[in-house]
Design a protein around this motif. Structure first.
Motif, PDB file in Angstrom:
ATOM      1  N   TYR A   1       0.800  -1.227   0.000  1.00  0.00           N
ATOM      2  CA  TYR A   1       0.000   0.000   0.000  1.00  0.00           C
ATOM      3  C   TYR A   1       0.834   1.278   0.000  1.00  0.00           C
ATOM      4  CZ  TYR A   1      -3.627  -3.320   1.318  1.00  0.00           C
ATOM      5  OH  TYR A   1      -4.487  -4.382   1.347  1.00  0.00           O
ATOM      6  N   GLY A   2       2.138   1.172   0.112  1.00  0.00           N
ATOM      7  CA  GLY A   2       2.933   2.373   0.273  1.00  0.00           C
ATOM      8  C   GLY A   2       2.915   2.832   1.716  1.00  0.00           C
ATOM      9  N   SER A   3       3.406   4.021   1.965  1.00  0.00           N
ATOM     10  CA  SER A   3       3.426   4.540   3.335  1.00  0.00           C
ATOM     11  C   SER A   3       2.015   4.586   3.896  1.00  0.00           C
ATOM     12  CB  SER A   3       4.039   5.943   3.367  1.00  0.00           C
ATOM     13  OG  SER A   3       3.871   6.519   4.653  1.00  0.00           O
ATOM     14  N   GLN A   4       1.843   4.049   5.082  1.00  0.00           N
ATOM     15  CA  GLN A   4       0.543   4.070   5.756  1.00  0.00           C
ATOM     16  C   GLN A   4       0.546   5.026   6.939  1.00  0.00           C
ATOM     17  OE1 GLN A   4       0.465  -0.521   5.654  1.00  0.00           O
ATOM     18  NE2 GLN A   4      -1.696   0.019   5.652  1.00  0.00           N
ATOM     19  N   MET A   5       1.549   5.852   7.028  1.00  0.00           N
ATOM     20  CA  MET A   5       1.631   6.815   8.113  1.00  0.00           C
ATOM     21  C   MET A   5       0.484   7.814   8.013  1.00  0.00           C
ATOM     22  SD  MET A   5       4.689   9.427   9.148  1.00  0.00           S
ATOM     23  CE  MET A   5       4.186  10.678   7.978  1.00  0.00           C
ATOM     24  N   THR A   6      -0.224   7.993   9.108  1.00  0.00           N
ATOM     25  CA  THR A   6      -1.328   8.944   9.171  1.00  0.00           C
ATOM     26  C   THR A   6      -0.900  10.094  10.059  1.00  0.00           C
ATOM     27  OG1 THR A   6      -2.894   7.118   8.942  1.00  0.00           O
ATOM     28  CG2 THR A   6      -3.770   9.213   9.713  1.00  0.00           C
ATOM     29  N   GLY A   7      -0.403  11.142   9.442  1.00  0.00           N
ATOM     30  CA  GLY A   7       0.098  12.292  10.186  1.00  0.00           C
ATOM     31  C   GLY A   7       0.530  13.374   9.221  1.00  0.00           C
ATOM     32  N   GLY A   8       0.916  14.510   9.783  1.00  0.00           N
ATOM     33  CA  GLY A   8       1.341  15.618   8.952  1.00  0.00           C
ATOM     34  C   GLY A   8       0.241  16.117   8.030  1.00  0.00           C
ATOM     35  N   SER A   9      -1.005  15.866   8.410  1.00  0.00           N
ATOM     36  CA  SER A   9      -2.160  16.293   7.606  1.00  0.00           C
ATOM     37  C   SER A   9      -1.986  15.859   6.155  1.00  0.00           C
ATOM     38  CB  SER A   9      -2.336  17.814   7.693  1.00  0.00           C
ATOM     39  OG  SER A   9      -2.603  18.208   9.020  1.00  0.00           O
ATOM     40  N   GLY A  10      -1.512  14.614   5.978  1.00  0.00           N
ATOM     41  CA  GLY A  10      -1.152  14.186   4.635  1.00  0.00           C
ATOM     42  C   GLY A  10      -2.009  13.116   3.997  1.00  0.00           C
ATOM     43  N   SER A  11      -2.951  12.521   4.741  1.00  0.00           N
ATOM     44  CA  SER A  11      -3.660  11.357   4.202  1.00  0.00           C
ATOM     45  C   SER A  11      -4.402  11.657   2.909  1.00  0.00           C
ATOM     46  CB  SER A  11      -4.635  10.810   5.250  1.00  0.00           C
ATOM     47  OG  SER A  11      -3.940  10.280   6.348  1.00  0.00           O
ATOM     48  N   VAL A  12      -5.227  12.676   2.915  1.00  0.00           N
ATOM     49  CA  VAL A  12      -6.034  12.978   1.730  1.00  0.00           C
ATOM     50  C   VAL A  12      -5.147  13.460   0.593  1.00  0.00           C
ATOM     51  CG1 VAL A  12      -7.857  14.464   0.816  1.00  0.00           C
ATOM     52  CG2 VAL A  12      -8.122  13.401   3.055  1.00  0.00           C
ATOM     53  N   ARG A  13      -4.149  14.265   0.919  1.00  0.00           N
ATOM     54  CA  ARG A  13      -3.230  14.734  -0.130  1.00  0.00           C
ATOM     55  C   ARG A  13      -2.560  13.563  -0.833  1.00  0.00           C
ATOM     56  NH1 ARG A  13       0.982  18.764   2.344  1.00  0.00           N
ATOM     57  NH2 ARG A  13       0.615  17.578   4.247  1.00  0.00           N
ATOM     58  N   GLN A  14      -2.188  12.545  -0.061  1.00  0.00           N
ATOM     59  CA  GLN A  14      -1.459  11.420  -0.629  1.00  0.00           C
ATOM     60  C   GLN A  14      -2.368  10.430  -1.351  1.00  0.00           C
ATOM     61  OE1 GLN A  14       0.693   9.837   2.718  1.00  0.00           O
ATOM     62  NE2 GLN A  14       1.657  11.809   3.137  1.00  0.00           N
ATOM     63  N   LEU A  15      -3.634  10.386  -0.966  1.00  0.00           N
ATOM     64  CA  LEU A  15      -4.521   9.368  -1.517  1.00  0.00           C
ATOM     65  C   LEU A  15      -5.401   9.851  -2.662  1.00  0.00           C
ATOM     66  CD1 LEU A  15      -5.741   7.551   1.724  1.00  0.00           C
ATOM     67  CD2 LEU A  15      -4.037   6.766   0.075  1.00  0.00           C
ATOM     68  N   ASP A  16      -5.576  11.132  -2.825  1.00  0.00           N
ATOM     69  CA  ASP A  16      -6.520  11.659  -3.816  1.00  0.00           C
ATOM     70  C   ASP A  16      -6.279  11.069  -5.208  1.00  0.00           C
ATOM     71  OD1 ASP A  16      -8.417  13.370  -5.142  1.00  0.00           O
ATOM     72  OD2 ASP A  16      -6.769  14.725  -5.649  1.00  0.00           O
ATOM     73  N   THR A  17      -5.102  11.272  -5.749  1.00  0.00           N
ATOM     74  CA  THR A  17      -4.827  10.785  -7.098  1.00  0.00           C
ATOM     75  C   THR A  17      -4.801   9.259  -7.180  1.00  0.00           C
ATOM     76  OG1 THR A  17      -3.654  12.802  -7.720  1.00  0.00           O
ATOM     77  CG2 THR A  17      -3.162  10.816  -8.990  1.00  0.00           C
ATOM     78  N   PRO A  18      -4.122   8.557  -6.263  1.00  0.00           N
ATOM     79  CA  PRO A  18      -4.114   7.091  -6.364  1.00  0.00           C
ATOM     80  C   PRO A  18      -5.511   6.473  -6.284  1.00  0.00           C
ATOM     81  CG  PRO A  18      -2.362   7.826  -4.921  1.00  0.00           C
ATOM     82  CD  PRO A  18      -3.181   9.036  -5.227  1.00  0.00           C
ATOM     83  N   ILE A  19      -6.343   6.947  -5.367  1.00  0.00           N
ATOM     84  CA  ILE A  19      -7.663   6.330  -5.223  1.00  0.00           C
ATOM     85  C   ILE A  19      -8.546   6.641  -6.421  1.00  0.00           C
ATOM     86  CG2 ILE A  19      -9.774   6.289  -3.845  1.00  0.00           C
ATOM     87  CD1 ILE A  19      -7.429   4.844  -2.539  1.00  0.00           C
ATOM     88  N   ARG A  20      -8.531   7.863  -6.883  1.00  0.00           N
ATOM     89  CA  ARG A  20      -9.343   8.198  -8.052  1.00  0.00           C
ATOM     90  C   ARG A  20      -8.887   7.396  -9.268  1.00  0.00           C
ATOM     91  NH1 ARG A  20      -9.252  14.222  -9.270  1.00  0.00           N
ATOM     92  NH2 ARG A  20     -10.667  13.537 -10.900  1.00  0.00           N
ATOM     93  N   THR A  21      -7.587   7.266  -9.433  1.00  0.00           N
ATOM     94  CA  THR A  21      -7.075   6.503 -10.567  1.00  0.00           C
ATOM     95  C   THR A  21      -7.448   5.024 -10.444  1.00  0.00           C
ATOM     96  OG1 THR A  21      -5.209   8.037 -10.749  1.00  0.00           O
ATOM     97  CG2 THR A  21      -5.012   5.928 -11.888  1.00  0.00           C
ATOM     98  N   ALA A  22      -7.389   4.511  -9.218  1.00  0.00           N
ATOM     99  CA  ALA A  22      -7.743   3.108  -9.001  1.00  0.00           C
ATOM    100  C   ALA A  22      -9.198   2.849  -9.368  1.00  0.00           C
ATOM    101  CB  ALA A  22      -7.495   2.731  -7.542  1.00  0.00           C
ATOM    102  N   ALA A  23     -10.096   3.720  -8.903  1.00  0.00           N
ATOM    103  CA  ALA A  23     -11.517   3.539  -9.202  1.00  0.00           C
ATOM    104  C   ALA A  23     -11.806   3.781 -10.676  1.00  0.00           C
ATOM    105  CB  ALA A  23     -12.350   4.474  -8.337  1.00  0.00           C
ATOM    106  N   ALA A  24     -11.128   4.766 -11.275  1.00  0.00           N
ATOM    107  CA  ALA A  24     -11.317   5.022 -12.706  1.00  0.00           C
ATOM    108  C   ALA A  24     -10.881   3.812 -13.530  1.00  0.00           C
ATOM    109  CB  ALA A  24     -10.541   6.259 -13.123  1.00  0.00           C
TER     110      ALA A  24
END
Length: 671
Positions: free
Chosen positions: A90-113
């Motif tokens: 899954y890549g880095s699973q660290m939840t901190g630095g207010s980074g979760s949504v920033r890091q997941l937006d493109t990968p998740i949208r691309t995965a679902a697309a």
């Protein structure tokens, strides 16, 4: 950040042919699982796998929303599944630095697309028509008056080579959910009805329970244990000494068949302690920090104003106290834990136990608050040590007093600021000297981390920040906004004090120091416009913050001895889930009010004085003000949010208080 390799090929150029390998574990033949984040089963049911932890910030909802958007279904049609710890997958699973949504937006949208495009390609092939003439919506692919449900297409789509299908995410004009206010939270009903499973619930039915008698003062170690009475308590099955470092913070654990039995066993223990710092006093620590402040920088002119601020220790105080369950065997280890880094925890446990990483499984769940505390793995190490002794799965439970008195605290800090001003009282030069402690839970952080992480001064005022870092006398760790909560609090309170001395309106003062076309200037203007004119008899505080790729401005009104209203304007780039944005900001305001107006941790005679919400006072609902959150439209990339509003909210509230601000809590003598 999730990179191309970690995403297993699923984050590729939009609109180009992409290769998305299947899941590492075998999926049923009828399932469509072109990547690690999205799966459709033979009935067309959609599952989104969330690799980051959710402590209430709503990352599960955002992931489900992105998947629903790209598959053109309702949010309720997407089931959420929490990923186990596995950075290779899954890549880095660290939840901190207010980074979760920033890091997941493109990968998740691309995965679902990718899944959508495969379904459309499968339908087009079955009908013998061009892909461009087909469209996915409402759980089906349509062509003129024909339709095939996703369930009917899953097998055909799974047989296609993803590399042969061009993938494009949906353009903004086709969005139905992203940025819309109507989308709720996917787990809201389960949370309010008690069905949601948190870490404290997430354990095998046959798990034993352990509680720990912890050091009575800072750094104390076990010298001798008389456990005869504890072992005689019905239900107690084991008593074991925990070594500091290798098994958490150290102490003596009592393992029993139930929580009440474990607690009774702990009460029956007779333990002798030695070492540590039984005379430690947080008043002395603050004095030492102030004495260690770096010498002020040489000013280019007469210093018009100087101020010193002292910030106390803070506990995290999550509503769900620390806990973890572990089952260690000769061949493997399974851990059930609310953790902010499941993948990192898995690697750490493999290293500590000598097991292959493949033999370690970390299952995480919803977390009842984290705020940085659940980066610390002390509860997990205790559970592993107890399971080793008991030869069975063991759930370690912390009481509220344990949680408050044995935290990895936000460090203390001292600040001395000075400024040169022009004829109108507006600063033209500044100096900020800081003395604080490092984060003991993160010894790997680079030198200079305090300034790198905390110095976010956004205004056109030249100057410098100098930092002295003293050895920490107790455990310290990440706390919401980390060092920005120190440095930016002091900077904004000081700037407000300069404005008061000059008789300059606080909003106008900041407008003069920000570029007219800056994002921060726009949110400041938006907050000021929503707040309106200052009501008679009201003192107003203002503060700004620029961090995590987002910006925030807060206006707080204080009258008749209490905060009446807080207005916060935020620009987080594309606001994927607006109600989630508002909830995050409201949470930061609650934390800010709590810490500004009373919550602090003190140490006397080597012991943490505060023990629970009785004396570590968090904001009560009857004292909560109106909080108005303005989400400012923006074409900036998706930004971070979870920690953004805490520093400006704290500074604005302190400046609005009417007290002389010398630190935090405002109007309360530290010590």
């Amino acid at each position: 950040m999730i990179n191309r390799r970690a995403f297993l090929g699923s984050v590729l150029v939009v609109s180009a042919p992409v290769a998305l390998p299947g899941l590492a574990s075998a999926a049923p033949a009828a399932d469509l699982a072109p990547n690690v984040f999205v799966r459709l089963d033979g009935r067309g049911r959609i599952t989104a796998t969330v690799p980051k932890s959710d402590s209430g910030q709503g990352v599960r909802t955002v992931v489900a929303l992105l998947v629903a958007e790209e598959l053109v279904v309702d949010l309720d049609d997407v089931r959420v599944e929490q990923a186990p710890g596995d950075t290779a997958r899954y890549g880095s699973q660290m939840t901190g630095g207010s980074g979760s949504v920033r890091q997941l937006d493109t990968p998740i949208r691309t995965a679902a697309a990718t899944a959508r495009c495969l379904l459309v390609a499968a339908a087009a092939a079955r009908w013998g028509v061009p892909v461009e003439e087909c469209a996915a919506r409402d759980g089906a692919v349509h062509h003129r008056r024909r339709r095939l449900s996703y369930a009917e297409l899953v097998r055909d789509a799974a047989a296609l080579d993803p590399a042969s299908v061009p993938v494009a995410t949906l353009p903004p004009e086709r969005w139905r959910l992203i940025g819309k206010t109507r989308a709720g939270r996917v787990d809201a009903r389960d949370v309010v009805t008690g069905r949601a499973r948190y870490g404290i619930d997430n354990r095998p039915r046959d798990a034993l329970v352990a509680v720990v008698l912890r050091p009575p003062w800072i750094g104390a170690r076990v010298t001798a244990v008389d456990d005869a009475a504890a072992r005689a308590v019905p239900g107690v099955v084991a008593v074991t000494t925990l070594e500091p470092g290798t098994a958490g913070q150290g102490g003596v654990a009592v393992v029993a068949r139930s929580t009440p039995e474990a607690l009774r066993g702990r009460e029956a223990l007779r333990v002798t302690w030695s070492g540590g710092t039984p005379t430690a006093d947080s008043r002395v620590w603050l004095d030492e920090l102030e004495a260690a402040l770096p010498a002020p920088a040489v000013a280019p002119g007469p210093v018009a104003f100087e101020a010193t601020y002292r910030l106390p220790l803070l506990a995290h105080a999550p509503m769900e106290p620390m806990n973890a369950t572990a089952h260690l065997t000769a061949t493997g280890l399974t851990v059930w834990a609310p953790t902010q880094d499941p993948g990192g925890l898995r690697a750490d446990l493999a290293r500590r136990t000598g097991l292959a990483e493949a033999a370690v499984r970390v299952e995480t769940s919803l977390m009842g608050g984290a705020f940085g505390r659940r980066f610390d793995n002390d509860a997990v190490l205790e559970a592993v040590a107890c399971s080793r002794v008991a030869g069975a799965p063991v759930a370690v439970l912390w009481t509220r007093d344990d949680d408050t008195r044995h935290d990895s605290y936000r460090p203390m800090s001292a600040h001395r600021l000075s400024a040169v001003v022009d004829g109108s009282g507006v600063p033209t030069w500044r100096s900020h000297a800081v003395a604080t402690w490092p984060l003991t839970v993160a010894p790997f952080l680079p030198p200079g981390f305090v300034r790198l992480n905390g110095d976010r001064f956004p205004y056109a005022v030249p100057g410098r920040v100098d930092v002295a870092t003293l050895p920490a006398p107790l455990r310290t760790g990440f706390w919401r906004s980390v060092y920005a909560g120190h440095l930016q609090y002091a900077e904004e309170v000081f700037l407000s004090a300069l404005g008061d001395r000059a008789g300059v309106d606080q909003v106008e003062l900041r407008r003069r120091l920000l570029p007219a076309d800056s994002r921060l200037r726009r949110v400041l203007d938006a907050a000021a416009a929503r707040a309106g004119a200052t009501p008679p008899g009201t003192r107003r505080g203002v503060a700004c913050h620029d961090d995590y790729g987002s910006v925030c401005a807060v206006v707080a009104d204080h009258a008749d001895g209490r905060v009446r209203r807080v207005v916060a304007a935020v620009d987080v780039g594309l606001a994927l889930h607006p109600s989630g944005v508002r909830a995050q900001v409201e949470g930061c305001v609650v934390d800010a009010m709590s810490t500004v107006f009373g919550a602090q941790v003190t140490v006397r005679d080597g012991r943490v004085v505060e023990s629970s919400f009785r004396d570590y006072a968090w904001l009560r609902i009857d004292r909560a003000p109106e909080v108005d959150v303005v989400v400012v439209p923006s074409d900036a990339p998706v930004g971070g949010l979870g920690e953004l509003a805490y520093p400006p909210a704290a500074a604005a509230l302190a400046s609005a208080s009417g007290h002389e601000v010398t630190g935090m809590p405002v109007g309360v003598a530290i010590g």
